[in-house]
Design a protein around this motif. Structure first.
Motif, PDB file in Angstrom:
ATOM      1  N   VAL A 172       0.848  -1.190   0.000  1.00 40.21           N
ATOM      2  CA  VAL A 172       0.000   0.000   0.000  1.00 40.21           C
ATOM      3  C   VAL A 172       0.884   1.240   0.000  1.00 40.21           C
ATOM      4  O   VAL A 172       1.813   1.354   0.814  1.00 40.21           O
ATOM      5  N   PRO A 173       0.656   2.182  -0.899  1.00 38.84           N
ATOM      6  CA  PRO A 173       1.453   3.421  -0.917  1.00 38.84           C
ATOM      7  C   PRO A 173       1.376   4.151   0.418  1.00 38.84           C
ATOM      8  O   PRO A 173       0.357   4.090   1.120  1.00 38.84           O
ATOM      9  N   SER A 174       2.447   4.815   0.748  1.00 41.91           N
ATOM     10  CA  SER A 174       2.469   5.557   2.013  1.00 41.91           C
ATOM     11  C   SER A 174       1.616   6.815   1.939  1.00 41.91           C
ATOM     12  O   SER A 174       1.147   7.324   2.952  1.00 41.91           O
ATOM     13  N   GLU A 175       1.395   7.329   0.716  1.00 42.73           N
ATOM     14  CA  GLU A 175       0.580   8.538   0.566  1.00 42.73           C
ATOM     15  C   GLU A 175      -0.913   8.203   0.675  1.00 42.73           C
ATOM     16  O   GLU A 175      -1.326   7.064   0.535  1.00 42.73           O
ATOM     17  N   ARG A 176      -1.690   9.242   0.900  1.00 38.03           N
ATOM     18  CA  ARG A 176      -3.133   9.111   0.854  1.00 38.03           C
ATOM     19  C   ARG A 176      -3.558   8.921  -0.602  1.00 38.03           C
ATOM     20  O   ARG A 176      -2.870   9.368  -1.516  1.00 38.03           O
ATOM     21  N   PRO A 177      -4.706   8.261  -0.822  1.00 33.32           N
ATOM     22  CA  PRO A 177      -5.162   8.053  -2.213  1.00 33.32           C
ATOM     23  C   PRO A 177      -5.220   9.340  -3.022  1.00 33.32           C
ATOM     24  O   PRO A 177      -4.907   9.341  -4.220  1.00 33.32           O
ATOM     25  N   SER A 178      -5.616  10.429  -2.405  1.00 30.78           N
ATOM     26  CA  SER A 178      -5.701  11.697  -3.132  1.00 30.78           C
ATOM     27  C   SER A 178      -4.340  12.175  -3.609  1.00 30.78           C
ATOM     28  O   SER A 178      -4.246  12.952  -4.568  1.00 30.78           O
ATOM     29  N   GLU A 179      -3.270  11.684  -2.972  1.00 28.92           N
ATOM     30  CA  GLU A 179      -1.924  12.128  -3.339  1.00 28.92           C
ATOM     31  C   GLU A 179      -1.335  11.303  -4.481  1.00 28.92           C
ATOM     32  O   GLU A 179      -0.499  11.814  -5.237  1.00 28.92           O
ATOM     33  N   GLN A 229      -3.979   0.496  -8.172  1.00 30.39           N
ATOM     34  CA  GLN A 229      -3.519   0.664  -9.549  1.00 30.39           C
ATOM     35  C   GLN A 229      -4.497   1.489 -10.380  1.00 30.39           C
ATOM     36  O   GLN A 229      -4.090   2.274 -11.240  1.00 30.39           O
ATOM     37  N   ALA A 230      -5.804   1.323 -10.116  1.00 27.58           N
ATOM     38  CA  ALA A 230      -6.809   2.102 -10.845  1.00 27.58           C
ATOM     39  C   ALA A 230      -6.722   3.579 -10.483  1.00 27.58           C
ATOM     40  O   ALA A 230      -6.805   4.456 -11.359  1.00 27.58           O
ATOM     41  N   LEU A 231      -6.538   3.878  -9.207  1.00 30.46           N
ATOM     42  CA  LEU A 231      -6.421   5.268  -8.776  1.00 30.46           C
ATOM     43  C   LEU A 231      -5.187   5.923  -9.380  1.00 30.46           C
ATOM     44  O   LEU A 231      -5.218   7.095  -9.783  1.00 30.46           O
ATOM     45  N   GLU A 232      -4.098   5.187  -9.471  1.00 26.37           N
ATOM     46  CA  GLU A 232      -2.900   5.727 -10.107  1.00 26.37           C
ATOM     47  C   GLU A 232      -3.153   6.077 -11.571  1.00 26.37           C
ATOM     48  O   GLU A 232      -2.539   6.994 -12.107  1.00 26.37           O
TER      49      GLU A 232
END
Length: 740
Positions: A22-29, A272-275
């Motif tokens: 899981v990325p360390s950033e928030r999804p919005s980031e 991956q979709a959010l990215e």
């Protein structure tokens, strides 16, 4: 050798959830991290180039080649910083999937070396081979040229090491060979028509946007079990399989706790979709076991279609990483719910949502009524075409089943909106409009503040109003949303253009009417609007239906109303070539008659091939898997009977062997029936295959080949309950649906 089915089950049981990074950033980031969006454009493009691109994207300004060169430079810089080495024109041919041909940035530098280059010319246009894609006769093998052209309104994105450029795909002579080109034309048509109507109510409206929020339903099956089912591998659905004793009848899977392996898959997929800029919002268990749903936030329709096509591809990739296979077929399992892709459609302006009520003023409420009624007019006039736009060999299995709307297009409005339209239709004119500078006053029941919540749901309605949007529920899960959106937006555009033409004529008629002297033009305009709306409410009333769409009574009633009640998939496709359909598409410049004829050729041929493949797979499984296993088990029973007769007195042996003898006899009858019916199926295919005309061939496949498959399946499913479980070669429903 161990039964392959049990080996597959054992593998499935041993699997554990994968740990997802899981990325360390928030999804919005990290949202849009792999998308050349406006933020990246602002960062990597010169200010004047950025401004021109925004004008192209927002206002449809013409793209200058010098701008394309500058964009390509900035785009390549951004992409190479993220490790990209290749680029591709990503398009949506008439295969229902996506297509891409990867080229590297590498070019000769003229000095014996190589250099990375990417020009505006490469960004804007490519020439993939068009002859191998379905074209319905527009292109021949010796006419292979086809062009993909950049769609700057849909942002470029990165998959692995490749820069993906959304494009249209057209033939050398200009005909559309894809879904995006006619979709963009339909969206332009509805923008023009709706903007003109909006200006009756607000002269400041400059643009109307079609919005789409899709709900993607799907099944997950363990990949080891999937691989042990040739029918799933080759057709996407189970061509045989007896119901599990427990399936969805307890309703315990719906909105239940998401299984751990599935949760890990969903988490990985969403990251991956959010990215990639896909705004995933909702995830949950659906009604059927192993069925799930993902839904995003609403987006502009063209972008939403691109995102859905991208997501379906991404789902398959991520699922395999987690030991699953995604099933997007509309009906992969008999006896339980299939999967749809509800298309939530709405229109909005640069000033607000058009289908939202209540408004702040009577004018706003009249605008709301106008767009509701004219949407219904489009659906009424072209209900057969809208059905054709969502019909396919796969969706035909789902429509009309208990979880999906019937194959008759109607619209549910809910009590509040229905009462509102009925009141406008039946009220006296002087109850609806009062002349004067104060504007329009409508003597109608007050629209409740909680308007959305006061609109009930009707799951049997293919086209239901759900508050501030219409939900086109009949769209199938593996379909390209563009097909439905082309038809719907075109139908609404035509209705709105016709509405404006008639309103303008009414206004002109009142020019010399003393009731509408100078200073009262505002009232004259709204009198004209109301007159036309009242006409249209009466005209489109047959499309409104709030009852049970599954009832036999509705089929009879729908036919009386003049709605299209055809159930044959190949015949439903004929609606594309109705004169009303051709006239609409050509007048709006969405598609020509030639393009429509070509697309129907593709639809008929695709239908035939899908049924043909299923028939061949079923014949193979019947003769090479099911019958050998059944006869082998029959031999075991015969040996048991023989041994019993040798070990016990005659009367007792007969009593002990009675059950086995019944099973032996039934197996013999059913295997003989299967052999006979498979032979008939093969002969039916041979007869159909000799037909040259694709339309006629598809009809024959529907009428003579497909029904024989259902009859064979019935016999096989009965055998499954007779044959020893240890002998049965294919994973059963209870294993496919309940092992995670």
């Amino acid at each position: 050798m161990a039964n392959l089915r049990f080996q597959a089950v054992e593998k499935a049981l041993d699997k554990q959830p994968l740990e997802v990074k899981v990325p360390s950033e928030r999804p919005s980031e990290y949202f849009g991290k792999k998308v050349f969006n406006r933020e990246m454009m602002y960062k990597y493009l010169p200010k004047e180039v950025y401004d021109k691109m925004i004008d192209v994207m927002d206002n449809g300004a013409r793209l200058d080649r010098s701008v394309a060169d500058a964009v390509a430079v900035g785009m390549k810089k951004w992409a190479t910083e993220l490790g990209v080495t290749h680029y591709t024109h990503w398009f949506q041919p008439l295969t229902e999937g996506t297509a891409e041909k990867h080229d590297s940035f590498v070019e000769h530098n003229g000095k014996g070396g190589m250099v990375e280059e990417f020009s505006g010319k490469l960004l804007v246009q490519q020439e993939p081979d068009a002859s191998s894609f379905p074209s319905g006769g527009i292109r021949s093998t010796f006419e292979a040229r086809g062009y993909s052209a950049w769609d700057p309104t849909s942002p470029v994105f990165i998959i692995d090491d490749t820069l993906c450029i959304p494009t249209v795909f057209i033939s050398y002579s200009g005909e559309a060979l894809d879904y995006k080109a006619p979709l963009l034309r339909a969206l332009h048509a509805v923008n023009v028509a709706a903007t003109e109507v909006c200006r009756y109510f607000d002269p400041n409206v400059n643009k109307v946007t079609s919005n789409l929020g899709w709900e993607q339903e799907y099944f997950l099956v363990d990949d080891s079990l999937y691989s042990a089912r040739p029918d799933l591998v080759l057709t996407g659905r189970t061509l045989m399989g007896h119901d599990s004793a427990k399936n969805q009848q307890m309703d315990d899977h719906y909105f239940g706790t998401i299984p751990d392996r599935v949760q890990a898959f969903m988490k990985d997929l969403e990251i991956q979709a959010l990215e990639l800029g896909i705004p995933c919002k909702t995830r949950h268990n659906e009604v059927a076991p192993n069925q799930f749903e993902l839904a995003p936030i609403f987006e502009e329709t063209n972008l939403a279609v691109d995102h859905n096509m991208l997501l379906m591809s991404l789902m398959k990739k991520v699922a395999r990483h987690h030991g699953f296979r995604v099933l997007l077929h509309e009906k992969p399992f008999a006896g339980i719910n299939g999967s749809g892709k509800h298309n939530n459609w709405s229109l909005s302006t640069d000033t607000g949502v058009l289908l939202h009520a209540p408004g702040k003023t009577p004018e706003d409420n009249l605008r709301f009524v106008t767009f509701i009624v004219e949407t219904l007019m489009g659906v009424w006039r072209h209900n057969g075409l809208l059905k054709a736009s969502i019909m396919s060999a796969t969706n035909a299995h789902r429509l009309g089943a208990n979880e999906a709307p019937p194959a008759i297009i109607s619209s549910f409005l809910g009590k509040q909106v229905s009462q509102l339209l009925d009141h406008i239709e039946n009220a006296e004119k002087d109850q609806l409009a009062i002349a004067g500078k104060q504007g329009l006053k409508m003597d109608i029941p007050e629209i409740p503040e909680l308007f959305i919540d006061n609109t009930d749901r009707n799951r049997t309605s293919p086209f239901a109003f759900t508050g501030n949007r219409f939900e086109f529920r009949a769209v199938g899960s593996e379909a390209n949303c563009a097909s439905a959106m082309i038809a719907l937006n075109s139908a609404v555009a035509e209705a709105l253009a016709d509405f404006k033409k008639r309103v303008d004529a009414r206004i002109e008629e009142t020019r010399n009417d003393p009731r509408f002297a100078e200073g009262t033009g505002h009232t004259a305009k709204f009198h004209a609007i109301l007159d036309v709306i009242r006409e249209d409410i009466k005209t489109c009333k047959p499309i409104r239906f709030d009852g049970n769409g599954y009832s036999d009574e509705w089929v009879a009633e729908a036919e009386k109303r003049g709605l299209d009640v055809e159930k044959s998939c190949p015949r439903i496709f004929e609606r594309y070539l109705d004169e009303d359909s051709v006239r609409m598409f050509e007048s709006l410049k969405v598609m020509t008659r030639k393009e429509l004829e070509a697309r129907n050729e593709v639809k008929w041929e695709t239908y035939t091939k899908k049924i043909q493949i299923e028939a061949r797979v079923l014949g193979d499984l019947s003769m090479n898997h099911i019958i050998p296993v059944a006869t082998r088990y029959q031999s075991q029973l015969l040996q048991n009977v023989s041994h019993t007769r040798g070990a016990f007195p005659t009367e007792k042996a007969a009593r002990l062997s009675e059950r086995n003898l019944k099973i032996i006899e039934e197996i013999s009858e059913r295997t003989s029936s299967i052999e006979k019916q498979v032979e008939e199926l093969v002969n039916a295919r041979r007869v159909a295959n000799k037909i040259a005309d694709e339309h006629e061939k598809a009809i024959v496949y529907h009428d003579t080949v497909a029904p024989k498959m259902e009859s064979i399946r019935y016999e096989i499913d009965k055998l499954e309950m007779l044959v020893d479980d240890a002998c049965w070669p294919l994973p059963k429903y209870r294993e496919l649906l309940f092992i995670r």
